[in-house]
Design a protein around this motif. Structure first.
Motif, PDB file in Angstrom:
ATOM      1  N   GLN A   5       0.899  -1.224  -0.064  1.00 18.55           N
ATOM      2  CA  GLN A   5       0.103  -0.047  -0.129  1.00 18.55           C
ATOM      3  C   GLN A   5       0.689   1.257  -0.056  1.00 18.55           C
ATOM      4  OE1 GLN A   5      -3.006   0.240   3.176  1.00 18.55           O
ATOM      5  NE2 GLN A   5      -3.615   2.274   2.265  1.00 18.55           N
ATOM      6  N   LEU A   6       0.705   2.345  -1.043  1.00 25.39           N
ATOM      7  CA  LEU A   6       1.333   3.218  -1.029  1.00 25.39           C
ATOM      8  C   LEU A   6       0.950   4.226  -0.360  1.00 25.39           C
ATOM      9  CD1 LEU A   6       1.642   3.553  -4.987  1.00 25.39           C
ATOM     10  CD2 LEU A   6       3.129   2.280  -3.491  1.00 25.39           C
ATOM     11  N   THR A   7       1.671   5.536  -0.005  1.00 27.83           N
ATOM     12  CA  THR A   7       1.356   6.739   0.791  1.00 27.83           C
ATOM     13  C   THR A   7       0.029   7.247   0.415  1.00 27.83           C
ATOM     14  OG1 THR A   7       3.634   7.094   1.124  1.00 27.83           O
ATOM     15  CG2 THR A   7       2.031   8.990   1.778  1.00 27.83           C
ATOM     16  N   SER A   8      -0.304   7.163  -0.962  1.00 23.11           N
ATOM     17  CA  SER A   8      -1.521   7.704  -1.633  1.00 23.11           C
ATOM     18  C   SER A   8      -2.858   6.961  -1.034  1.00 23.11           C
ATOM     19  CB  SER A   8      -1.465   7.939  -2.937  1.00 23.11           C
ATOM     20  OG  SER A   8      -1.060   6.754  -3.620  1.00 23.11           O
ATOM     21  N   ILE A  61      15.010   1.192  -5.329  1.00 21.24           N
ATOM     22  CA  ILE A  61      15.408   2.598  -5.093  1.00 21.24           C
ATOM     23  C   ILE A  61      15.390   3.247  -3.591  1.00 21.24           C
ATOM     24  CG2 ILE A  61      14.842   3.501  -7.434  1.00 21.24           C
ATOM     25  CD1 ILE A  61      12.402   4.993  -6.500  1.00 21.24           C
ATOM     26  N   TYR A  62      14.635   2.532  -2.834  1.00 21.19           N
ATOM     27  CA  TYR A  62      14.596   2.520  -1.538  1.00 21.19           C
ATOM     28  C   TYR A  62      15.564   2.385  -0.777  1.00 21.19           C
ATOM     29  CZ  TYR A  62      12.662   3.163   3.329  1.00 21.19           C
ATOM     30  OH  TYR A  62      12.542   3.626   4.701  1.00 21.19           O
ATOM     31  N   ASP A  63      16.027   1.092  -0.825  1.00 20.61           N
ATOM     32  CA  ASP A  63      17.231   0.512  -0.113  1.00 20.61           C
ATOM     33  C   ASP A  63      18.621   0.270  -0.996  1.00 20.61           C
ATOM     34  OD1 ASP A  63      16.468  -1.852  -1.139  1.00 20.61           O
ATOM     35  OD2 ASP A  63      15.586  -2.510   0.630  1.00 20.61           O
ATOM     36  N   PHE A  69      10.377  -3.580   3.525  1.00 25.46           N
ATOM     37  CA  PHE A  69       9.486  -4.132   2.185  1.00 25.46           C
ATOM     38  C   PHE A  69      10.015  -5.190   1.398  1.00 25.46           C
ATOM     39  CE2 PHE A  69       8.039  -3.900  -2.163  1.00 25.46           C
ATOM     40  CZ  PHE A  69       7.065  -4.190  -1.818  1.00 25.46           C
ATOM     41  N   SER A  70      11.223  -5.496   1.239  1.00 27.15           N
ATOM     42  CA  SER A  70      12.070  -6.481   0.517  1.00 27.15           C
ATOM     43  C   SER A  70      11.655  -7.900   1.354  1.00 27.15           C
ATOM     44  CB  SER A  70      13.591  -6.161   0.648  1.00 27.15           C
ATOM     45  OG  SER A  70      13.986  -6.236   1.889  1.00 27.15           O
ATOM     46  N   GLU A  71      11.513  -7.879   2.296  1.00 28.45           N
ATOM     47  CA  GLU A  71      11.272  -9.256   2.973  1.00 28.45           C
ATOM     48  C   GLU A  71       9.843  -9.406   3.106  1.00 28.45           C
ATOM     49  OE1 GLU A  71      12.769  -9.354   7.111  1.00 28.45           O
ATOM     50  OE2 GLU A  71      14.757  -8.383   6.502  1.00 28.45           O
TER      51      GLU A  71
END
Length: 375
Positions: free
Chosen positions: A12-15, A96-98, A158-160
């Protein structure tokens, strides 16, 4: 056959919007093995989606008596990477996050199975199907701990969370096919685990890479390594068996394109493999020539990658798919040196014989950037 279609939310995204993956499950009239196929784990590697789409269309034309067991198909298996862009270009190889490679994050039971020898000793008097079921139950029990961590108040990165959703679909599979392409430009080939060379013939490919070393936590490795470790331990104890379990990374051409030839041949190769394994019962498959097909396998540690010795522009590069000899001109680097001298052209020669199987899309390179690979 009509598939069972399920949608699995993965983020689920921030939006408030949700990203999901969709699974197409085909179940045959007769029991059998489970084949799991996915595509587009890396954002630019879209060709497998066309392959899976055409496989879906093909399977819907078959009567369920033509399928023994199950085939699970997951196109666009990583919507985060597929949607990632830098201007005109699909990137999506890394989160791009980690900063992690999307194909280096997967849970590997081999790394935490500390009592493998004791387990193997307890199975010596059993038949392979029973050993497989007992070991699978151990893997699944250990895997449940990943879900418990996700559900805890501290949760998990999130990757996990993502890898849990994807790996939960295939832990019990017999055959896993992860369809990729180069993120650059490449020929069609596959990655093959040691002891699975005979099975590799069913893909009818001319070239492959034999895994004598691992990148670490790749999808195909995480599925296959626990089974290879058990086979090895049983062999050391005097019980030589090979489970009917395979894992493949199938590389179909170049990134950001769906080459019709790679798609057509990819579908053909997968049909032949699944028929060879007895999952599909279809006319004309497997080809009679399958057992005698020759796959030229290069040991992974012998792959040679070439990088730019200085910044510049690539010119006069040999064609993708070319056979080369040691000492042959591979490419030139046009270098603008900024030292009040004329531009220079640097000739780069092959260090050894081989086949150019992967080349960079970009002909402009900074010092140390990738240019091509030879097997």
């Amino acid at each position: 056959m009509i598939p069972t279609i399920s949608t699995i939310p993965i983020q689920q995204l921030t939006s408030g919007d949700r990203l999901s993956i969709q699974v197409y499950k085909f179940t045959g009239a007769n029991p059998g093995k489970k084949a799991y196929l996915q595509a587009n784990l890396h954002g630019a590697e879209i060709v497998g989606n066309a392959v899976i789409h055409q496989l879906i269309e093909f399977l819907t034309t078959l009567d369920d008596t033509k399928l023994a067991g199950e085939i699970w198909l997951v196109p666009v298996c990583n919507p985060l990477s597929t949607n990632q862009r830098t201007h005109f270009f699909s990137t999506g190889r890394y989160n791009i996050y980690d900063g992690k490679d999307w194909n280096r994050i997967y849970w590997d039971y081999e790394k935490e199975c500390e009592d493998l020898e004791d387990f193997a000793k307890s199975q010596l008097n059993l038949e392979p199907p029973e050993i497989r079921q007992n070991y699978l139950e151990r893997i699944q029990t250990a895997f449940k701990k990943q879900f418990e961590k996700i559900q805890s108040p501290s949760s998990a990165p999130f990757s996990e969370r993502y890898r849990y959703q994807l790996q939960s679909l295939c832990l019990d599979a017999n055959y896993v096919i992860d369809i990729h392409s180069s993120s650059n430009q490449a020929i069609d080939y596959l990655y093959c685990f040691q002891s699975r060379e005979e099975s590799a013939k069913a893909f009818l490919l001319d070239y492959g890479i034999l895994m004598n070393e691992y990148d670490g936590d790749a999808f195909d490795e995480a599925f296959m390594k626990p089974w290879l470790a058990l086979e090895k331990k049983l062999a050391e104890l005097g019980k030589v068996i090979q489970f009917d379990i395979d894992s493949w990374t199938l590389e179909l051409g170049s990134g950001m394109v769906m080459n019709p030839n790679s798609v057509k041949k990819g579908i053909f190769r997968i049909k032949n493999y699944l028929a060879q394994k007895g999952v599909l019962k279809i006319p004309g498959f497997p080809l009679e020539s399958t057992p005698s097909h020759k796959v030229n396998l290069t040991i992974k540690s012998q792959i040679k990658k070439y990088y730019a010795s200085t910044g510049g522009m690539i010119q006069s590069r040999v064609e993708l798919g070319s056979s080369i000899q040691a000492g042959q001109l591979l490419y030139q680097l046009l270098s603008f040196n900024k030292t009040e001298e004329l531009p220079t052209v640097i000739d780069i020669y092959a260090e050894a014989d081989g086949l150019v199987f992967d080349v960079s899309t970009n002909h402009a390179v900074n010092e140390g950037e990738y240019i091509l690979s030879v097997m």
